[in-house]
Design an enzyme around this catalytic site. Structure first.
Site, PDB file in Angstrom:
ATOM      1  N   ASP A 110      11.653 -14.151 -19.424  1.00 27.97           N
ATOM      2  CA  ASP A 110      10.650 -13.661 -18.520  1.00 27.97           C
ATOM      3  C   ASP A 110       9.965 -15.609 -18.431  1.00 27.97           C
ATOM      4  O   ASP A 110      11.633 -15.928 -19.134  1.00 27.97           O
ATOM      5  CB  ASP A 110       9.496 -13.971 -19.148  1.00 27.97           C
ATOM      6  CG  ASP A 110       9.221 -13.651 -20.768  1.00 27.97           C
ATOM      7  OD1 ASP A 110       9.280 -14.417 -20.790  1.00 27.97           O
ATOM      8  OD2 ASP A 110       8.666 -12.452 -21.363  1.00 27.97           O
ATOM      9  N   PHE A 111       9.790 -16.130 -18.495  1.00 24.42           N
ATOM     10  CA  PHE A 111       9.498 -17.495 -17.820  1.00 24.42           C
ATOM     11  C   PHE A 111       9.340 -17.811 -18.720  1.00 24.42           C
ATOM     12  O   PHE A 111      10.074 -19.831 -19.101  1.00 24.42           O
ATOM     13  CB  PHE A 111       7.640 -17.586 -16.756  1.00 24.42           C
ATOM     14  CG  PHE A 111       7.412 -18.805 -16.263  1.00 24.42           C
ATOM     15  CD1 PHE A 111       8.434 -19.443 -14.722  1.00 24.42           C
ATOM     16  CD2 PHE A 111       6.850 -19.708 -17.140  1.00 24.42           C
ATOM     17  CE1 PHE A 111       7.960 -20.745 -14.428  1.00 24.42           C
ATOM     18  CE2 PHE A 111       6.530 -21.317 -16.597  1.00 24.42           C
ATOM     19  CZ  PHE A 111       7.520 -21.381 -16.010  1.00 24.42           C
TER      20      PHE A 111
END
Length: 283
Positions: A110-111
């Site tokens: 994820d980011f």
């Protein structure tokens, strides 16, 4: 024997099944001039004319096709997507260009997660490595913020209920730290969205730093800088293939032994040069 269209295209290296399903749903794939729909099945017939975005693509698998694998050091703030409407950096921006094939991400981070991300040119290999039934182990180093006691550790090892079903860490080991900021090494054998963070949140603990350091038996290479990549040699490629029951390969684009050190150094330098957002050290 017919197979689902997305499976055939993924095996031929045109993207992951998820990516191809999205293209089918967006009416970007056609078979013999007719727009494809989710659920369509095709036979591996050389006479089929399959187009993606109006371009004819091949579904043939070549016995001599080289299977390549990259280890990439993802940074926080990069997206695991090929493009972003807001212009944010993506992991694909940093990879070497290919002709006649494409890089496929083996899972996602994820980011706000950094660390090891594998890429391959072999769609079937990518799909097999990601599939939960293969139970390929992923290891993370995680810094948590909050009170951690033996009862919470017991729950995380035994299993907690998440919105998409029960989950648990395969292993969980204290790795240092004091007070409310502590480090742990954890492993999982599946790749559900934000699973590590959600497991800790389920027992009332927040994750303040998350880094993947291993996928299967492939570790984040020592000395690899953030935003750079390193190509895996034939032994590592075949380890991953055998791990999921695929035949090994005898051909690689990886440099011969005498050029190996120079090639790795050049790859790292090129990756770092492209990456304009490197900050701090790995830790």
């Amino acid at each position: 024997m017919s197979e689902k269209l997305q499976k055939v295209l993924a095996r031929a290296g045109h993207g992951s099944r998820r990516e191809i399903e999205a293209k089918i749903a967006a009416s970007r794939v056609s078979v013999d001039g007719k727009l494809a729909t989710l659920g369509d099945r095709v036979e591996n017939d050389k006479s089929l004319k399959i187009c993606i975005n109006g371009h004819l693509v091949s579904i043939a698998e070549s016995a001599t096709e080289v299977c390549r694998v990259l280890a990439y050091y993802k940074t926080e703030g990069e997206l695991c997507t090929r493009s972003d409407p807001e212009g944010r950096p993506t992991v694909f921006d940093r990879l070497p260009r290919l002709r006649g094939s494409r890089w496929i991400a083996v899972g996602r981070l994820d980011f706000n997660t950094c660390g090891l991300l594998l890429f391959t040119t072999d769609g079937k290999l990518a799909n097999c490595l990601m599939h939960p039934s293969r139970e390929v182990e992923r290891e993370y180093v995680v810094r948590v913020f909050g009170q951690v006691d033996e009862e919470k550790i017991r729950q995380l090892r035994k299993g907690v209920q998440l919105e998409d079903g029960p989950a648990a860490f395969k292993t969980l080991r204290f790795a240092g730290g004091e007070g409310v900021n502590q480090w742990y090494n954890v492993t999982l054998t599946e790749g559900r969205n934000r699973e590590v963070r959600r497991l800790w949140e389920a027992v009332g603990v927040q994750v303040s730093r998350l880094m993947r350091v291993r996928y299967g038996n492939i570790n984040l290479p020592k000395g690899l800088q953030r935003g750079s990549w390193m190509e895996m040699d034939l032994a590592a490629v075949n380890y991953l293939r055998l791990l999921v029951g695929m035949d090994d390969k005898t051909v690689t684009k990886f440099a011969v032994e005498k050029d190996r050190r120079r090639t790795k150094a050049n790859q790292i330098r090129r990756g770092v040069k492209r990456h304009t957002q490197v900050s701090g050290k790995r830790g």
